[in-house]
Design a protein around this motif. Structure first.
Motif, PDB file in Angstrom:
ATOM      1  N   LYS A 121     -12.687  17.866  40.754  1.00  0.00           N
ATOM      2  CA  LYS A 121     -12.260  16.772  39.761  1.00  0.00           C
ATOM      3  C   LYS A 121     -11.341  15.766  40.256  1.00  0.00           C
ATOM      4  O   LYS A 121     -10.336  15.870  41.062  1.00  0.00           O
ATOM      5  N   VAL A 122     -11.608  14.275  39.742  1.00  0.00           N
ATOM      6  CA  VAL A 122     -11.066  13.249  40.249  1.00  0.00           C
ATOM      7  C   VAL A 122     -10.576  12.720  38.931  1.00  0.00           C
ATOM      8  O   VAL A 122     -11.256  12.049  37.648  1.00  0.00           O
ATOM      9  N   ILE A 123      -9.160  12.645  38.808  1.00  0.00           N
ATOM     10  CA  ILE A 123      -8.483  12.216  37.630  1.00  0.00           C
ATOM     11  C   ILE A 123      -7.859  10.929  37.939  1.00  0.00           C
ATOM     12  O   ILE A 123      -7.228  10.837  38.655  1.00  0.00           O
ATOM     13  N   ILE A 124      -8.453   9.854  37.010  1.00  0.00           N
ATOM     14  CA  ILE A 124      -8.114   8.625  37.017  1.00  0.00           C
ATOM     15  C   ILE A 124      -7.124   8.109  36.002  1.00  0.00           C
ATOM     16  O   ILE A 124      -7.265   8.230  34.731  1.00  0.00           O
ATOM     17  N   VAL A 125      -5.737   7.633  36.578  1.00  0.00           N
ATOM     18  CA  VAL A 125      -4.843   7.145  35.375  1.00  0.00           C
ATOM     19  C   VAL A 125      -5.190   5.467  35.363  1.00  0.00           C
ATOM     20  O   VAL A 125      -5.347   4.781  36.393  1.00  0.00           O
ATOM     21  N   PRO A 126      -5.422   5.350  33.972  1.00  0.00           N
ATOM     22  CA  PRO A 126      -5.470   3.988  33.656  1.00  0.00           C
ATOM     23  C   PRO A 126      -3.969   2.977  33.939  1.00  0.00           C
ATOM     24  O   PRO A 126      -3.366   3.227  33.157  1.00  0.00           O
ATOM     25  N   SER A 127      -4.116   1.915  34.761  1.00  0.00           N
ATOM     26  CA  SER A 127      -2.894   1.222  35.068  1.00  0.00           C
ATOM     27  C   SER A 127      -2.630   0.258  33.699  1.00  0.00           C
ATOM     28  O   SER A 127      -1.535   0.100  33.606  1.00  0.00           O
ATOM     29  N   LYS A 128      -3.630  -0.099  32.899  1.00  0.00           N
ATOM     30  CA  LYS A 128      -3.528  -0.860  31.729  1.00  0.00           C
ATOM     31  C   LYS A 128      -4.322  -0.125  30.657  1.00  0.00           C
ATOM     32  O   LYS A 128      -5.346   0.555  31.128  1.00  0.00           O
ATOM     33  N   PRO A 129      -3.895  -0.600  29.282  1.00  0.00           N
ATOM     34  CA  PRO A 129      -4.763   0.023  28.430  1.00  0.00           C
ATOM     35  C   PRO A 129      -6.133  -0.148  28.301  1.00  0.00           C
ATOM     36  O   PRO A 129      -7.243   0.772  28.180  1.00  0.00           O
ATOM     37  N   GLU A 130      -6.658  -1.239  28.864  1.00  0.00           N
ATOM     38  CA  GLU A 130      -8.124  -1.630  29.096  1.00  0.00           C
ATOM     39  C   GLU A 130      -8.894  -0.964  30.123  1.00  0.00           C
ATOM     40  O   GLU A 130      -9.858  -1.273  30.307  1.00  0.00           O
ATOM     41  N   SER A 131      -7.882  -0.433  30.957  1.00  0.00           N
ATOM     42  CA  SER A 131      -8.459  -0.019  32.342  1.00  0.00           C
ATOM     43  C   SER A 131      -9.305   1.214  32.051  1.00  0.00           C
ATOM     44  O   SER A 131     -10.323   1.598  32.811  1.00  0.00           O
ATOM     45  N   LYS A 132      -9.199   1.952  30.830  1.00  0.00           N
ATOM     46  CA  LYS A 132     -10.022   3.037  30.574  1.00  0.00           C
ATOM     47  C   LYS A 132     -11.445   2.832  30.068  1.00  0.00           C
ATOM     48  O   LYS A 132     -12.281   3.748  29.774  1.00  0.00           O
ATOM     49  N   PHE A 133     -11.564   1.512  30.040  1.00  0.00           N
ATOM     50  CA  PHE A 133     -13.214   1.082  29.636  1.00  0.00           C
ATOM     51  C   PHE A 133     -13.979   0.817  31.123  1.00  0.00           C
ATOM     52  O   PHE A 133     -15.002   0.430  30.818  1.00  0.00           O
ATOM     53  N   LYS A 134     -13.330   0.697  32.083  1.00  0.00           N
ATOM     54  CA  LYS A 134     -13.799   0.723  33.316  1.00  0.00           C
ATOM     55  C   LYS A 134     -14.974   1.911  33.411  1.00  0.00           C
ATOM     56  O   LYS A 134     -15.107   2.888  33.061  1.00  0.00           O
ATOM     57  N   ASP A 135     -16.069   1.535  34.272  1.00  0.00           N
ATOM     58  CA  ASP A 135     -17.146   2.403  34.629  1.00  0.00           C
ATOM     59  C   ASP A 135     -17.001   3.211  35.842  1.00  0.00           C
ATOM     60  O   ASP A 135     -16.623   2.489  36.914  1.00  0.00           O
ATOM     61  N   ILE A 136     -16.553   4.442  35.608  1.00  0.00           N
ATOM     62  CA  ILE A 136     -16.225   5.399  36.579  1.00  0.00           C
ATOM     63  C   ILE A 136     -17.371   6.511  36.859  1.00  0.00           C
ATOM     64  O   ILE A 136     -17.231   7.322  37.532  1.00  0.00           O
ATOM     65  N   SER A 137     -18.781   5.968  36.441  1.00  0.00           N
ATOM     66  CA  SER A 137     -19.581   7.007  36.230  1.00  0.00           C
ATOM     67  C   SER A 137     -20.047   7.282  37.913  1.00  0.00           C
ATOM     68  O   SER A 137     -20.827   8.183  38.025  1.00  0.00           O
ATOM     69  N   GLY A 138     -19.951   6.371  38.686  1.00  0.00           N
ATOM     70  CA  GLY A 138     -20.391   6.413  39.956  1.00  0.00           C
ATOM     71  C   GLY A 138     -19.390   7.085  40.991  1.00  0.00           C
ATOM     72  O   GLY A 138     -19.849   7.583  42.008  1.00  0.00           O
ATOM     73  N   ILE A 139     -18.259   7.771  40.429  1.00  0.00           N
ATOM     74  CA  ILE A 139     -17.135   8.671  40.895  1.00  0.00           C
ATOM     75  C   ILE A 139     -17.618   9.920  40.700  1.00  0.00           C
ATOM     76  O   ILE A 139     -17.375  10.463  39.555  1.00  0.00           O
ATOM     77  N   ARG A 140     -17.821  10.711  41.648  1.00  0.00           N
ATOM     78  CA  ARG A 140     -18.257  12.116  41.481  1.00  0.00           C
ATOM     79  C   ARG A 140     -17.260  12.863  40.931  1.00  0.00           C
ATOM     80  O   ARG A 140     -16.052  12.880  41.249  1.00  0.00           O
ATOM     81  N   ASN A 141     -17.644  13.802  39.768  1.00  0.00           N
ATOM     82  CA  ASN A 141     -16.534  14.778  38.897  1.00  0.00           C
ATOM     83  C   ASN A 141     -15.219  13.952  38.392  1.00  0.00           C
ATOM     84  O   ASN A 141     -14.079  14.504  38.637  1.00  0.00           O
TER      85      ASN A 141
END
Length: 669
Positions: free
Chosen positions: A229-249
């Motif tokens: 699992k790779v857990i990504i912290v959004p640095s800004k509220p809008e960051s959680k709309f970024k496309d992370i589908s290419g990052i495995r798990n």
């Protein structure tokens, strides 16, 4: 190094003792005097007693700090076991490192969060506990268990603190890599430990420059096949709309934390796995200049070092507020995180405050009543060059301690800080290392602080300098070694099952004495210590040895000089010459006049034997993430030897040294 090359008697005193002692120090001294019937009224007597009575001293620190444990230890340490065999501390004890850092659960502020482009926030100890409870619940539900590895690749953020505490509460092991590292440097570290989870962030802001992290994270996750699992912290509220589908798990933090909640939205209680004192807690990494970075394993010893440094050296109280700019991946990040053990406030600053404006750091001090500032020596030097000084509007009366960390402060750093901070502030260096998880040299309020010197060994630390034959030397340069065990020394290297690599790395040169890898000089008059260079950075000229830091103290004081680096170059016949590279400040020029002034100052302040054979101009000087100059890398480069540049954060700087002429004309120098 013969003492005639240094004036030991006339080192300027920067601060005289004020005669004050904290209540904690008074109570501890009274306890030892009454219980052990000893006279320890001055610091050197206290130091001697702590070294001669190692078991008793650390047992008293354990009790004084009120270490939280489910089972008390049966024995402090068996001193008959050689240091190289890694004797175990507090045998029989059962505890949890995170439980000790979370023992305060009140409304006192635990964290202040701030940054270059980040809104300021505050988190109490009670709130931090609830955050950790949620992280731990998610980790447990995911299947994280005792002995698993969780790694972190992000900037100086509160999420890293919560995740570390949650991981360690389960008995998982925590490791980190600096967020500014390149992909290869991160893989070289994390691949060695096979992590199950990686915590990261989508972007970071450093020196007003933004760096997108997701492309790097994508490449890292491809190479780390152990990652589930790779857990990504959004640095800004809008960051959680970024496309992370290419990052495995991968998933965003919010989604992962929801995983830990029950159907009714409640969170399972926080449980603390009880482990041995020597059970792994942190993995930190050496710089990797001579190969892959070594994964150094630490147990719970940081609790004891933090308590000793806080109560007996810094004389802190719960109203202490420490400014931290150290990111996950530095050994100092784990040290500072451990200060929650004593219930204080830590200001996590994401970025570099003094680069935002000349007064931004001082504005922070007054706004948040910062009491303790810990800065890298390179930051201090940059502040001086940029004129980052307080104005008349700044009160700064909250500051008690200003400490240089990462690298030892230079003499001009002492001049700068004591000039701009007029009131009774303690400015000094603390000396530790990646391997130590704490200080082995500090300051004490009862001792004077001398310009450029480390004041004294920390309590419980038996130190000496040894020459090449292993004989103790004072007033001459020697290898700094630790003679007796300390609870915060490493418990080994990850993957080194029989301890062979650990012994070879730290005990091969001087059997049963821990070699720090640094060359030092003990002043026979003041008893202070100067760290002059790394052991393999020693400069040698006509059989005369000296350290690069001695040169920097002279050269970097010039108004025209922005930075410098000094290394040795070998000839095919085995002769050695010293080369000095100088980076000039904007508005100045490198010419024969400047070279002449530099050489004259070195000859006058040190000796003619210290004068470099050749002086070149450079546009930049290579550093690692800890703010240490990479002399070893430059030395290998100019001597056409293989080297690893992963640890160099400004790798383009190495181009300055690729065309240095070889040392062929034996008669020319």
């Amino acid at each position: 190094m013969n003492s005639r090359y240094r004036d030991f008697e006339n080192v300027p005193v920067m601060r005289k003792p004020d005669g004050k002692q904290s209540e904690a120090v008074k109570i501890f001294i009274k306890l030892i005097k009454q219980k052990y019937k000893v006279d320890i009224d001055n610091y050197w007597d206290r130091l001697k007693w702590s070294i001669d009575n190692l078991e008793e001293f650390w047992e008293e620190i354990w009790d004084f700090a009120q270490v939280k444990c489910s089972k008390r230890f049966d024995k402090v340490i068996d001193l008959n076991i050689p240091m190289g065999e890694i004797p175990k501390w507090f045998v029989g004890a059962k505890l949890n490192f995170a439980e000790n850092l979370l023992r305060y659960r009140d409304d006192h502020v635990a964290l202040i969060t701030a940054g270059e482009d980040k809104a300021t926030g505050k988190v109490t100890y009670a709130e931090m506990y609830e955050h950790v409870k949620l992280y731990a619940a998610a980790f447990r539900k995911f299947g994280i268990k005792k002995g698993d590895i969780i790694v972190c690749f992000m900037s100086n953020r509160e999420e890293a603190v919560y995740a570390m505490l949650a991981a360690v509460s389960i008995g998982a092991i925590w490791a980190g890599a600096i967020a500014t590292f390149g992909v290869k440097a991160v893989i070289n570290r994390f691949q060695q430990v096979s992590p199950r989870i990686m915590l990261t962030v989508d972007r970071l802001s450093y020196n007003r420059e933004e760096e997108e992290m997701l492309d790097k994270v994508k490449e890292i996750s491809k190479s780390l096949t152990s990652l589930e699992k790779v857990i990504i912290v959004p640095s800004k509220p809008e960051s959680k709309f970024k496309d992370i589908s290419g990052i495995r798990n991968s998933c965003f933090l919010e989604d992962f934390l929801k995983f830990g909640q029950k159907e009714d939205g409640s969170v399972p209680p926080l449980e603390f796995e009880q482990v041995d004192f020597s059970y792994p807690v942190f993995i930190s990494y050496t710089s990797g200049t001579t190969g892959l970075p070594k994964p150094v394993v630490h147990g719970s010893g940081g609790l004891l070092f933090t308590a000793r440094d806080f109560y007996l050296h810094s004389e802190g109280t719960r109203d202490t507020c420490i400014l931290s700019m150290t990111a996950v991946g530095w050994g100092s990040w784990a040290i500072l995180a451990t200060y929650h053990f004593v219930g204080i406030t830590i200001l996590l600053f994401e970025g570099v405050p003094f680069l935002l404006s000349p007064t931004y750091l001082w504005d922070l001090v007054d706004e948040f009543k910062i009491t303790n500032i810990y800065l890298k020596e390179s930051f201090l030097t940059e502040m001086e060059k940029k004129g980052c000084v307080p104005t008349e509007k700044h009160k700064l009366n909250s500051i008690r301690t200003f400490k240089s960390v990462g690298s030892i402060a230079k003499t001009h750093n002492y001049d700068f800080v004591y000039r701009i901070l007029k009131h009774n502030v303690i400015f000094a260096s603390a000396y530790g290392c990646t391997e130590l998880m704490g200080s082995c040299m500090m300051f004490d309020r009862s001792l004077p602080i001398y310009r450029g010197e480390l004041t004294c060994p920390s309590l419980g630390m038996d130190l000496e300098c040894l020459d090449d034959s292993g004989n103790p030397v004072v007033g001459e340069m020697g290898e700094l070694v630790i003679k007796k065990p300390a609870p915060s020394l490493p418990i080994g290297l990850w993957g080194d099952k029989d301890g062979t690599q650990f012994k070879q790395t730290y005990f091969s040169q001087f059997p049963n004495k821990y070699a720090t890898g640094d060359m030092a000089i003990i002043n026979p008059v003041t008893k202070g210590t100067l760290i002059v260079c790394r052991s393999d950075e020693t400069l040698k000229k006509n059989e005369f040895r000296f350290g690069s830091s001695e040169i920097y103290n002279i050269v970097n004081a010039f108004e025209e000089v922005h930075d410098s680096i000094c290394v040795s170059q070998n000839s095919k016949k085995g002769n050695v010459r010293t080369l000095l590279f100088v980076k000039v400040r904007e508005g100045h020029k490198f010419d024969d006049d400047l070279v002449g002034k530099i050489k004259a100052a070195i000859a006058r302040e040190l000796s003619v034997l210290h004068v470099p054979d050749l002086v070149f101009e450079t546009t930049d000087v290579p550093y690692n993430v800890n703010g240490k100059k990479m002399e070893i890398t430059v030395k290998k480069l100019i001597n056409n030897m293989p080297f690893n540049a992963d640890a160099v954060i400004n790798q383009k700087s190495l181009d300055n040294f690729r065309n240095v002429p070889p040392y062929e004309n034996e008669e020319s120098t």
